[in-house]
Design a protein around this motif. Structure first.
Motif, PDB file in Angstrom:
ATOM      1  N   PRO A   1       0.219  21.095  -1.583  1.00 28.54           N
ATOM      2  CA  PRO A   1      -0.095  19.900  -0.790  1.00 28.54           C
ATOM      3  C   PRO A   1       1.124  19.491   0.024  1.00 28.54           C
ATOM      4  O   PRO A   1       2.263  19.717  -0.394  1.00 28.54           O
ATOM      5  CB  PRO A   1      -0.446  18.851  -1.852  1.00 28.54           C
ATOM      6  CG  PRO A   1       0.232  19.337  -3.097  1.00 28.54           C
ATOM      7  CD  PRO A   1       0.193  20.828  -3.033  1.00 28.54           C
ATOM      8  N   PRO A   2       0.919  18.910   1.203  1.00 34.29           N
ATOM      9  CA  PRO A   2       2.063  18.485   2.022  1.00 34.29           C
ATOM     10  C   PRO A   2       2.834  17.376   1.310  1.00 34.29           C
ATOM     11  O   PRO A   2       2.270  16.589   0.549  1.00 34.29           O
ATOM     12  CB  PRO A   2       1.409  17.980   3.306  1.00 34.29           C
ATOM     13  CG  PRO A   2       0.019  17.608   2.907  1.00 34.29           C
ATOM     14  CD  PRO A   2      -0.375  18.584   1.837  1.00 34.29           C
ATOM     15  N   PRO A   3       4.149  17.310   1.525  1.00 33.05           N
ATOM     16  CA  PRO A   3       4.942  16.263   0.870  1.00 33.05           C
ATOM     17  C   PRO A   3       4.607  14.884   1.432  1.00 33.05           C
ATOM     18  O   PRO A   3       4.135  14.749   2.563  1.00 33.05           O
ATOM     19  CB  PRO A   3       6.382  16.664   1.203  1.00 33.05           C
ATOM     20  CG  PRO A   3       6.277  17.449   2.470  1.00 33.05           C
ATOM     21  CD  PRO A   3       4.978  18.194   2.376  1.00 33.05           C
TER      22      PRO A   3
ATOM     23  N   SER B   1       7.319   7.344   5.586  1.00 33.53           N
ATOM     24  CA  SER B   1       6.200   7.707   6.457  1.00 33.53           C
ATOM     25  C   SER B   1       4.938   6.993   5.983  1.00 33.53           C
ATOM     26  O   SER B   1       4.884   6.498   4.854  1.00 33.53           O
ATOM     27  CB  SER B   1       5.984   9.226   6.433  1.00 33.53           C
ATOM     28  OG  SER B   1       5.568   9.650   5.147  1.00 33.53           O
ATOM     29  N   PRO B   2       3.897   6.919   6.821  1.00 30.31           N
ATOM     30  CA  PRO B   2       2.653   6.272   6.386  1.00 30.31           C
ATOM     31  C   PRO B   2       2.109   6.920   5.114  1.00 30.31           C
ATOM     32  O   PRO B   2       1.919   8.132   5.051  1.00 30.31           O
ATOM     33  CB  PRO B   2       1.715   6.510   7.575  1.00 30.31           C
ATOM     34  CG  PRO B   2       2.638   6.642   8.752  1.00 30.31           C
ATOM     35  CD  PRO B   2       3.844   7.357   8.228  1.00 30.31           C
ATOM     36  N   GLY B   3       1.902   6.116   4.110  1.00 29.04           N
ATOM     37  CA  GLY B   3       1.391   6.618   2.845  1.00 29.04           C
ATOM     38  C   GLY B   3       2.442   7.174   1.922  1.00 29.04           C
ATOM     39  O   GLY B   3       2.152   7.532   0.776  1.00 29.04           O
ATOM     40  N   GLY B   4       3.675   7.275   2.381  1.00 27.14           N
ATOM     41  CA  GLY B   4       4.759   7.801   1.560  1.00 27.14           C
ATOM     42  C   GLY B   4       5.501   6.698   0.827  1.00 27.14           C
ATOM     43  O   GLY B   4       5.311   5.514   1.097  1.00 27.14           O
ATOM     44  N   PRO B   5       6.369   7.073  -0.119  1.00 25.84           N
ATOM     45  CA  PRO B   5       7.155   6.073  -0.852  1.00 25.84           C
ATOM     46  C   PRO B   5       8.086   5.321   0.102  1.00 25.84           C
ATOM     47  O   PRO B   5       8.472   5.843   1.157  1.00 25.84           O
ATOM     48  CB  PRO B   5       7.957   6.913  -1.850  1.00 25.84           C
ATOM     49  CG  PRO B   5       7.253   8.233  -1.913  1.00 25.84           C
ATOM     50  CD  PRO B   5       6.658   8.445  -0.568  1.00 25.84           C
ATOM     51  N   PRO B   6       8.458   4.109  -0.259  1.00 24.48           N
ATOM     52  CA  PRO B   6       9.371   3.349   0.605  1.00 24.48           C
ATOM     53  C   PRO B   6      10.800   3.878   0.511  1.00 24.48           C
ATOM     54  O   PRO B   6      11.160   4.569  -0.437  1.00 24.48           O
ATOM     55  CB  PRO B   6       9.272   1.930   0.034  1.00 24.48           C
ATOM     56  CG  PRO B   6       8.953   2.144  -1.423  1.00 24.48           C
ATOM     57  CD  PRO B   6       8.037   3.348  -1.447  1.00 24.48           C
ATOM     58  N   VAL B   7      11.599   3.562   1.504  1.00 27.49           N
ATOM     59  CA  VAL B   7      13.016   3.913   1.491  1.00 27.49           C
ATOM     60  C   VAL B   7      13.787   2.711   0.961  1.00 27.49           C
ATOM     61  O   VAL B   7      13.801   1.651   1.588  1.00 27.49           O
ATOM     62  CB  VAL B   7      13.517   4.286   2.896  1.00 27.49           C
ATOM     63  CG1 VAL B   7      15.024   4.532   2.869  1.00 27.49           C
ATOM     64  CG2 VAL B   7      12.785   5.512   3.409  1.00 27.49           C
ATOM     65  N   ALA B   8      14.428   2.869  -0.181  1.00 27.57           N
ATOM     66  CA  ALA B   8      15.158   1.761  -0.791  1.00 27.57           C
ATOM     67  C   ALA B   8      16.649   2.034  -0.894  1.00 27.57           C
ATOM     68  O   ALA B   8      17.438   1.113  -1.093  1.00 27.57           O
ATOM     69  CB  ALA B   8      14.589   1.483  -2.189  1.00 27.57           C
TER      70      ALA B   8
ATOM     71  N   ASP C   1       9.021  10.888 -12.384  1.00 30.16           N
ATOM     72  CA  ASP C   1       8.294  10.226 -11.300  1.00 30.16           C
ATOM     73  C   ASP C   1       9.208   9.977 -10.109  1.00 30.16           C
ATOM     74  O   ASP C   1       8.800  10.147  -8.951  1.00 30.16           O
ATOM     75  CB  ASP C   1       7.692   8.910 -11.782  1.00 30.16           C
ATOM     76  CG  ASP C   1       6.569   9.107 -12.796  1.00 30.16           C
ATOM     77  OD1 ASP C   1       6.046  10.233 -12.879  1.00 30.16           O
ATOM     78  OD2 ASP C   1       6.237   8.144 -13.509  1.00 30.16           O
ATOM     79  N   LEU C   2      10.440   9.567 -10.379  1.00 30.23           N
ATOM     80  CA  LEU C   2      11.387   9.308  -9.295  1.00 30.23           C
ATOM     81  C   LEU C   2      11.756  10.598  -8.576  1.00 30.23           C
ATOM     82  O   LEU C   2      11.778  10.660  -7.346  1.00 30.23           O
ATOM     83  CB  LEU C   2      12.649   8.643  -9.849  1.00 30.23           C
ATOM     84  CG  LEU C   2      13.796   8.452  -8.843  1.00 30.23           C
ATOM     85  CD1 LEU C   2      13.362   7.529  -7.708  1.00 30.23           C
ATOM     86  CD2 LEU C   2      15.046   7.897  -9.542  1.00 30.23           C
ATOM     87  N   ALA C   3      12.017  11.636  -9.346  1.00 27.45           N
ATOM     88  CA  ALA C   3      12.452  12.903  -8.753  1.00 27.45           C
ATOM     89  C   ALA C   3      11.359  13.534  -7.897  1.00 27.45           C
ATOM     90  O   ALA C   3      11.641  14.131  -6.857  1.00 27.45           O
ATOM     91  CB  ALA C   3      12.897  13.870  -9.847  1.00 27.45           C
ATOM     92  N   THR C   4      10.118  13.407  -8.331  1.00 24.41           N
ATOM     93  CA  THR C   4       9.016  14.136  -7.684  1.00 24.41           C
ATOM     94  C   THR C   4       8.127  13.257  -6.821  1.00 24.41           C
ATOM     95  O   THR C   4       7.018  13.654  -6.460  1.00 24.41           O
ATOM     96  CB  THR C   4       8.143  14.827  -8.745  1.00 24.41           C
ATOM     97  OG1 THR C   4       7.520  13.829  -9.576  1.00 24.41           O
ATOM     98  CG2 THR C   4       8.977  15.745  -9.632  1.00 24.41           C
ATOM     99  N   GLN C   5       8.569  12.061  -6.464  1.00 24.05           N
ATOM    100  CA  GLN C   5       7.671  11.122  -5.774  1.00 24.05           C
ATOM    101  C   GLN C   5       7.205  11.635  -4.406  1.00 24.05           C
ATOM    102  O   GLN C   5       6.175  11.196  -3.896  1.00 24.05           O
ATOM    103  CB  GLN C   5       8.353   9.763  -5.620  1.00 24.05           C
ATOM    104  CG  GLN C   5       9.587   9.758  -4.746  1.00 24.05           C
ATOM    105  CD  GLN C   5      10.155   8.351  -4.575  1.00 24.05           C
ATOM    106  OE1 GLN C   5       9.514   7.359  -4.947  1.00 24.05           O
ATOM    107  NE2 GLN C   5      11.345   8.251  -4.016  1.00 24.05           N
TER     108      GLN C   5
END
Length: 495
Positions: free
Chosen positions: A182-184, A189-196, A405-409
């Motif tokens: 599946p694409p990362p 990006s839209p639908g992706g995790p936030p940048v913190a 979860d953090l590593a593979t988000q």
């Protein structure tokens, strides 16, 4: 990481150290893939001899317990007079009429009788609408992985024809049958995790997320880039005490390696790209013309890469329980194979696929009926009590899953699986052939490491006269958790 039994460690080192990776395992991989294809693609129905529309029966045959027939022919002396009785199995494209072609004089001298059989498939479908019985995956793989000829180590220096063949077959299957990963889900990006986290932008447009620790960069005497291990993140470090970091004047920056955490994936990841990411991060943060690098577990491939590709930028290097690649040519074939074969069967297979058929690794690892990494499952046997206790506690309090979860988000393929493909794939160089670098290099290794075989680490450093080796008795793989070791590492490399 992966090693002697592909453990599933999930702290800053969570890596399994593997085993001897020999091209021979490719044979087993090839057989397994062929078996899988036989279930996925229906072959034409056979024309059994003696059936309507089939060839006639002209040879002597015997009936087996399961109802099949074997056709055979005899040669040599009469069976009743023979001292030695031989059953001959023909080769590919052969038949019952093949033999070793001994002379009749030799037959008579040794009084040998030989029976040559032409083997038939186990069962036949009665019609085209019926399917061939699916082979039992576990049984077939057990046979393949235990067969002596498939387990022995082939010469790696010149390469094995089976390794490339398995890789080519795997690539073909990946294109023709296996669905792509599946694409990362790119951070920001839209639908992706936030940048913190703070990030730097690289020349190719990717971002690397990082975290700083120790003294302020402007006040530091020593500036360090830290490369985390399998399942790790930018938040990992050697865990020195604040007092020692302050005393020595150490600034340390950890970063999410490509595809981990909040760093953008890199579909072209390699050992070289890992080293260049380290260099670009250091330049973006203004660490100066020279800086130090420290790696832990599988993340040490970035340190090896730095020593190979940017040695003039490195002031000093340290590796803690560095994962090894069993296909490095410098390892004696027999030694590597011995260690490799001590791993859990699933770990052996995970490494085989990573090396010989990386294009199907994602699909392979997601199949519940296939043997896969115990490191990923968190079930690898850990001989060291501290390691076992750490993993047990991490699973109990949820930190094991949280770390994963953090590593593979952004996707497990871009983080864990690409890590496996890079670490256990085909390297452009052998670390044991590196010339002496223009900086000191230190390696720490526990003698009870269940992920990285100490015997291979000892051999590696024996080939590198310039490496300073520190073996820790009664110690396992999770070195950052060893009390006081972080302080010792810093005092040693900055001593």
């Amino acid at each position: 990481m992966w090693v002697t039994s592909m453990p599933q460690v999930w702290d800053e080192e969570g890596v399994a150290k593997g085993s001897v990776v020999t091209p021979a395992p490719a044979t087993a991989l090839l057989g397994s893939l062929a078996g899988w294809m036989s279930r996925a693609v229906e072959p034409p129905a056979p024309r059994p001899c003696g059936t309507e529309g089939g060839p006639p029966v002209t040879a002597t045959r015997l009936r087996l317990r399961d109802g099949r027939h074997l056709a055979y022919c005899e040669s040599g002396v009469p069976k009743e007079e023979a001292r030695f009785k031989v059953v001959f199995s023909h080769g590919f494209t052969g038949s019952r009429e093949d033999s070793v072609r001994a002379s009749q004089i030799r037959y008579r001298t040794t009084q040998g009788h030989m029976a040559s059989a032409k083997l038939a498939p186990p069962t036949y479908p009665a019609s085209k609408n019926e399917t061939w019985p699916a082979p039992e995956p576990a049984g077939a793989m057990e046979l393949l992985t235990t067969a002596p000829m498939l387990n022995c180590a082939a010469k790696r220096a010149g390469g094995s024809a089976l390794g490339p063949l398995a890789g080519a077959l795997g690539s073909w299957i990946a294109r023709a049958v296996v669905p792509p990963p599946p694409p990362p889900r790119i951070c920001g990006s839209p639908g992706g995790p936030p940048v913190a986290a703070p990030r730097v932008r690289l020349r190719d447009g990717r971002h690397l997320a990082y975290a700083e620790s120790g003294v302020r960069k402007e006040d530091a005497r020593y500036k360090v880039v830290f490369s985390h291990g399998f399942t790790g993140s930018r938040l990992d470090s050697v865990r020195p005490s604040p007092e020692v970091a302050e005393e020595l004047g150490v600034y340390m920056v950890g970063f999410d390696r490509a595809g981990y955490g909040e760093s953008d994936p890199n579909p072209n990841r390699s050992v070289k790209s890992a080293a260049l990411d380290v260099e670009e991060l250091a330049d973006a943060l203004g660490l100066g013309p020279k800086f130090y690098v420290i790696g832990i577990s599988l993340g040490c491939h970035a340190v090896w890469g730095a020593l190979k590709y940017i040695p003039e930028r490195i002031a000093g290097a340290a590796m803690m329980a560095p994962v090894v690649n069993y296909w490095w040519p410098g390892f004696p074939t027999d030694l590597a194979a011995e260690v490799y074969n001590k791993q859990e069967v699933g770990d052996q297979w995970a490494l085989r696929v990573s090396h010989h058929a990386p294009s199907i690794l994602h699909w392979w690892m997601e199949q519940s009926w296939l043997p896969t990494s115990t490191v990923m499952a968190g079930t690898t046997p850990l001989p060291n009590k501290r390691d076992a206790e750490i993993r047990k506690n991490m699973k109990a309090d949820g930190s094991f899953q949280k770390k994963m979860d953090l590593a593979t988000q952004q996707g497990i393929h871009e983080s864990y699986y690409r890590d496996m493909m890079v670490m256990f794939g085909k390297w452009e160089f052998d670390p044991m052939s590196l010339p002496k670098p223009p900086c000191p290099v230190h390696i720490w290794q526990g003698d009870e490491d269940g992920l990285v075989p100490v015997v291979l680490q000892r051999y590696l450093v024996s080939r590198l006269s310039w490496a300073n080796y520190h073996e820790l008795p009664g110690t396992g793989h999770f070195l950052s958790a060893v009390p006081g070791l972080g302080d010792t590492v810093l005092r040693t490399i900055f001593g």
